[in-house]
Design an enzyme around this catalytic site. Structure first.
Site, PDB file in Angstrom:
ATOM      1  N   ASN A 136       5.504 -11.183  -5.062  1.00 40.33           N
ATOM      2  CA  ASN A 136       5.835  -9.806  -5.431  1.00 40.33           C
ATOM      3  C   ASN A 136       4.884  -9.379  -6.544  1.00 40.33           C
ATOM      4  O   ASN A 136       5.013  -9.807  -7.684  1.00 40.33           O
ATOM      5  CB  ASN A 136       7.300  -9.758  -5.905  1.00 40.33           C
ATOM      6  CG  ASN A 136       7.750  -8.355  -6.254  1.00 40.33           C
ATOM      7  OD1 ASN A 136       6.935  -7.420  -6.297  1.00 40.33           O
ATOM      8  ND2 ASN A 136       9.024  -8.198  -6.522  1.00 40.33           N
ATOM      9  N   GLU A 154      16.574  -9.848  -3.128  1.00 40.79           N
ATOM     10  CA  GLU A 154      15.486  -9.325  -2.302  1.00 40.79           C
ATOM     11  C   GLU A 154      14.503 -10.423  -1.894  1.00 40.79           C
ATOM     12  O   GLU A 154      13.947 -10.399  -0.809  1.00 40.79           O
ATOM     13  CB  GLU A 154      14.756  -8.211  -3.066  1.00 40.79           C
ATOM     14  CG  GLU A 154      15.615  -6.966  -3.188  1.00 40.79           C
ATOM     15  CD  GLU A 154      15.172  -6.026  -4.284  1.00 40.79           C
ATOM     16  OE1 GLU A 154      15.407  -6.350  -5.471  1.00 40.79           O
ATOM     17  OE2 GLU A 154      14.586  -4.983  -3.972  1.00 40.79           O
ATOM     18  N   ARG A 199       6.231  -8.679  -0.728  1.00 37.40           N
ATOM     19  CA  ARG A 199       6.888  -7.382  -0.878  1.00 37.40           C
ATOM     20  C   ARG A 199       5.792  -6.315  -0.886  1.00 37.40           C
ATOM     21  O   ARG A 199       4.842  -6.392  -1.662  1.00 37.40           O
ATOM     22  CB  ARG A 199       7.650  -7.354  -2.197  1.00 37.40           C
ATOM     23  CG  ARG A 199       8.219  -5.994  -2.459  1.00 37.40           C
ATOM     24  CD  ARG A 199       8.971  -5.936  -3.765  1.00 37.40           C
ATOM     25  NE  ARG A 199       9.467  -4.583  -3.936  1.00 37.40           N
ATOM     26  CZ  ARG A 199       9.404  -3.913  -5.088  1.00 37.40           C
ATOM     27  NH1 ARG A 199       8.874  -4.473  -6.153  1.00 37.40           N
ATOM     28  NH2 ARG A 199       9.876  -2.692  -5.162  1.00 37.40           N
ATOM     29  N   HIS A 248      13.770   0.544  -2.082  1.00 41.02           N
ATOM     30  CA  HIS A 248      14.790  -0.514  -2.272  1.00 41.02           C
ATOM     31  C   HIS A 248      15.419  -0.914  -0.935  1.00 41.02           C
ATOM     32  O   HIS A 248      16.555  -1.392  -0.891  1.00 41.02           O
ATOM     33  CB  HIS A 248      15.942  -0.044  -3.196  1.00 41.02           C
ATOM     34  CG  HIS A 248      15.573   0.104  -4.637  1.00 41.02           C
ATOM     35  ND1 HIS A 248      16.144   1.056  -5.447  1.00 41.02           N
ATOM     36  CD2 HIS A 248      14.713  -0.578  -5.422  1.00 41.02           C
ATOM     37  CE1 HIS A 248      15.651   0.960  -6.675  1.00 41.02           C
ATOM     38  NE2 HIS A 248      14.769  -0.022  -6.667  1.00 41.02           N
ATOM     39  N   ARG A 308      12.780   6.735 -15.456  1.00 41.69           N
ATOM     40  CA  ARG A 308      12.509   7.847 -14.521  1.00 41.69           C
ATOM     41  C   ARG A 308      13.648   8.861 -14.562  1.00 41.69           C
ATOM     42  O   ARG A 308      14.814   8.483 -14.623  1.00 41.69           O
ATOM     43  CB  ARG A 308      12.359   7.309 -13.098  1.00 41.69           C
ATOM     44  CG  ARG A 308      11.020   6.635 -12.858  1.00 41.69           C
ATOM     45  CD  ARG A 308      10.965   5.954 -11.504  1.00 41.69           C
ATOM     46  NE  ARG A 308      11.079   4.520 -11.642  1.00 41.69           N
ATOM     47  CZ  ARG A 308      11.287   3.666 -10.648  1.00 41.69           C
ATOM     48  NH1 ARG A 308      11.416   4.109  -9.406  1.00 41.69           N
ATOM     49  NH2 ARG A 308      11.360   2.376 -10.865  1.00 41.69           N
TER      50      ARG A 308
END
Ligand code: AMP
Length: 402
Positions: free
Chosen positions: A9, A380, A86, A175, A236
């Protein structure tokens, strides 16, 4: 050790590696941070000693150093059986995980304009791993792929159709790996199958998104063209009025600066003027820091509104699911959010919510709640390892990316 699965990742300045055995049990994890800066460093999880990296070490150099450290510790043989990567943006090209070949690399590169901070660095990890392990099958798992089932009504913005046709302007969602895992895990915990289970999945970490999953399929989600839309996040803003750009332009703030602020200095950090970290924010609020209390209120209220909005996409609901660092660990955020949803029939079990870790079924609703409410730890990396393992056995893909 020959049949280990390596999961890679790559972030803009970081690299995370996880190593799984053939039963998909995790053997080791490692991370490098502050890459391409003088403070570059790496570490294997559970090992106090860091891995020596040169100042300004690149992703490639960090990968080589970590792999060689894993091999020295005899956690990894000369090469893994497969590598899963990923990849953030698969655009409209990738509907599922794929075995990586030159065409796939080109297609990921073509999607880079939709995720300029992520796809190039994901590709960097793919190229470095290919060079390090020539001939080992590599698999790309996309954050966007799970949402390729969104119906038009959920993915189209109400803007000229030519923007979608010519430039790919639409909602993609992110996601996806975590939300897909929630669909499967929620079904398992409820004693159902994913194909007959409808859930609302709230992934609340430093990035936050919520997805309506109807019978195992994503039908609505809060993130859009980029991972900026939707919920309040660590740094964010989530949703703002697009008129903001013009208004701030009239104040002399150019679009690039607005973009930077909305992505990196907004959300919990912007509202509290203290931190993007929810745990620290809760501590500050406990000590009476008013802006932190307000940041938490805005976070929970926006989330509750989105849970309500996601109901419009579902014919029925089998569970609301919380996951991610905040969703899994903060009883306070879950309680405050559900507190807004009494009219819809959601009710939290106060003790179950506080002690959810002690119950294996993950359920935290009160007996009078209209819907089950679950807390499920996301994984994940495991999903990426599963996909890599599943696809690694396949012959060369002729046309897996539609
Ligand atoms: P993630 O990006 O999934 O690792 O989630 C990171 C976020 O989870 C950060 O904002 C953490 O402060 C938050 N978090 C982790 N544990 C807790 C906790 N016990 N209470 C509140 N927030 C937490």
């Amino acid at each position: 050790m020959e049949d280990t699965i390596l999961v890679v990742n790559c972030g803009s300045s970081s690299l995370k590696l996880s190593l799984f055995d053939h039963h998909l049990s995790k053997l080791a994890s490692a991370a490098a941070e502050r890459l391409n800066t003088k403070d570059a460093g790496a570490r294997i999880g559970g090992n106090d000693e860091g891995i020596a990296l040169k100042p300004d070490a690149s992703h490639e150099q960090a990968l080589e150093a970590i792999v060689s450290a894993l091999q020295n510790l005899e956690l990894m043989a000369s090469r893994p059986a497969a590598v899963g990567h990923r990849v953030v943006h698969g655009g409209e090209t990738f509907h599922e995980a794929v075995v990586i070949d030159d065409d796939v690399i080109k297609a990921i590169d073509d999607c880079a304009e939709l995720a300029p901070l992520h796809n190039p660095v994901n590709l960097c990890g793919i190229r470095a791993t290919r060079a390090l392990f020539p001939g080992v099958q590599q698999v790309a798992v996309f954050d966007t792929a799970f949402h390729q089932t969104l119906p038009e009504r959920a993915y189209l913005y109400a803007v000229p159709r030519s923007w979608h046709r010519d430039w790919g302007v639409r909602r993609y969602g992110f996601h996806g790996t975590s939300h897909a895992f929630m669909a499967i895990e929620a079904a398992r915990l409820l004693g159902r199958t994913p194909a007959t289970t409808s859930v609302i999945s709230a992934h609340l970490g430093n990035g936050c998104s919520i997805t309506a999953i109807s019978e195992g399929v994503s039908v609505d989600t809060s993130m859009g063209l980029t991972p900026l839309e939707g919920l309040v996040m660590g740094t964010r803003s989530g949703d703002v009025d697009p008129g903001l750009f013009d208004f701030l332009g009239s104040k002399g703030v150019d679009a690039e600066e607005v973009h930077q602020v909305l992505n990196h200095q907004s959300g919990l950090l912007g509202l509290s003027a203290q931190t993007n970290d929810m745990r620290s924010l809760c501590e500050l609020a406990d000590h009476g820091h008013e802006p932190s209390k307000t940041a938490i209120e805005v976070f929970c209220f926006r989330l509750a509104r989105y849970i309500g909005a996601m109901m419009a996409s579902l014919a029925r609901l089998d569970a609301l699911v919380f996951t991610g660092g905040i969703g899994e660990n903060s009883a306070r955020i879950r309680q405050q959010t559900i507190g807004h949803l009494g009219l819809m029939g959601f009710a939290i079990g106060t003790d179950l919510n506080k002690n959810h870790g002690s119950f294996s079924d993950g359920r935290i609703e009160s007996p009078d709640s209209r819907f089950p409410i679950l807390v499920i730890p996301t994984d994940e990396e495991l999903v990426i390892a599963q996909e890599a393992s599943r696809l690694a056995g396949r012959p060369e893909p002729a046309d897996q990316h539609s």
